[in-house]
Design an enzyme around this catalytic site. Structure first.
Site, PDB file in Angstrom:
ATOM      1  N   GLU A 115      -8.769   7.735  -3.813  1.00 15.27           N
ATOM      2  CA  GLU A 115      -8.132   7.399  -5.086  1.00 15.27           C
ATOM      3  C   GLU A 115      -9.156   6.685  -5.959  1.00 15.27           C
ATOM      4  O   GLU A 115     -10.040   5.989  -5.465  1.00 15.27           O
ATOM      5  CB  GLU A 115      -6.949   6.471  -4.785  1.00 15.27           C
ATOM      6  N   LYS A 155       0.437  10.285  -9.046  1.00 21.35           N
ATOM      7  CA  LYS A 155       0.981   9.345  -8.065  1.00 21.35           C
ATOM      8  C   LYS A 155       2.413   8.941  -8.426  1.00 21.35           C
ATOM      9  O   LYS A 155       2.678   8.470  -9.537  1.00 21.35           O
ATOM     10  CB  LYS A 155       0.071   8.117  -8.016  1.00 21.35           C
ATOM     11  N   CYS A 190      -2.331   6.697  -1.738  1.00 25.58           N
ATOM     12  CA  CYS A 190      -2.343   5.260  -1.452  1.00 25.58           C
ATOM     13  C   CYS A 190      -0.950   4.683  -1.162  1.00 25.58           C
ATOM     14  O   CYS A 190      -0.424   4.857  -0.073  1.00 25.58           O
ATOM     15  CB  CYS A 190      -3.027   4.522  -2.599  1.00 25.58           C
TER      16      CYS A 190
END
Length: 268
Positions: free
Chosen positions: A40, A107, A143
């Site tokens: 990321e 995300k 993440c």
């Protein structure tokens, strides 16, 4: 399927970071990898304003990375930032195939925790995304998504055999253990391979809550076994994922098939 886990320390210079991706892809190709996964925020590390570096998926940074995927023949997944409609940015995974196909995953779960408010500057995504890598169905996650098992099970339900998780994990007591434990738990929840690739621990740590990585990238089998793991510095791992193992584990541990809908009873 052979996958390269490219743990690196991104800087605030997108051009320098693109050069790191190009180098990682060259090494992945030499090792025979079909897929290379970068962290990321590979485009630019956290801790600085992201609006000025955000670019669309057909912008110069993504194009440079996609050109490297085409030149090396290695499918790449790397974290970047794209503009959002409301003045924020999107925390985007760029997937670029050797044939030129580009796909984005924005995300979904934003890191509003441990004193950091990602949603202040980042607009959340709304769609889970699958990609095809040489005939293998691969799910995308980022993440903080690791803390939300429903996403991983949903990707598995949709056909994912492998789920990649680029990360820039926040440091702190117990955080590295949390990262590795969650990666193993999500592999067990979904009975897929989970390939979690973190930013290296910063060589120039700064005070503040910005998540900049702790290292510890790892590949986990569908039975929760760790197949490869990195230290805390820049490192590139290459691991073979025997895909038949997914069916073997699901035959003996059919957690996806055994799920049941339920209601919650409250007393009184």
């Amino acid at each position: 399927m052979t996958v390269a886990l490219a743990q690196l320390e991104a800087t605030t210079d997108p051009a320098a970071n693109a050069a790191l991706v190009e180098d990682g892809l060259r090494r992945a190709a030499e090792a025979g990898a079909a897929l290379a996964v970068f962290p990321e925020a590979t485009m630019c590390r956290f801790g600085v304003p992201l609006g000025p570096v955000a670019e669309p998926l057909d912008g110069p940074w993504a194009t440079r990375v996609a050109d490297a995927a085409r030149a090396t023949g290695v499918h790449v997944v790397a974290g970047m930032f794209t503009p959002a409609a409301d003045g924020r940015v999107r925390n985007t995974l760029l997937s670029a195939a050797p044939d030129g196909t580009r796909t984005a995953y924005d995300k979904i779960h934003l890191f509003d925790a441990f004193g950091f408010a990602e949603s202040r500057t980042v607009e959340p995504g709304e769609r889970a995304v699958l990609i095809d890598v040489g005939g293998v169905t691969v799910g995308l996650s980022t993440c903080y998504d690791l803390r939300f098992p429903a996403l991983y099970q949903g990707l598995a339900d949709a056909g994912a055999q492998v789920i990649v998780t680029p990360a820039s994990w926040g440091d702190g007591p117990g955080k590295l253990d949390a990262f590795t434990t969650l990666a193993r738990a999500r592999a067990l929840d979904s009975t897929t391979y989970v390939v979690a690739v973190d930013q290296a621990r910063p060589s120039d740590p700064e005070p503040g809550p910005a998540p900049r990585g702790v290292g510890g990238s790892l590949a986990v089998g569908p039975d929760g076994a760790v197949l490869a793991s990195a230290g805390d510095g820049p490192e590139q791992l290459v691991v073979d994922l025997p895909l038949a193992r997914v069916d073997e584990v699901r035959a003996t541990l059919p957690v996806l098939a055994n799920r049941r809908a339920f209601t919650v009873a409250t007393q009184g």
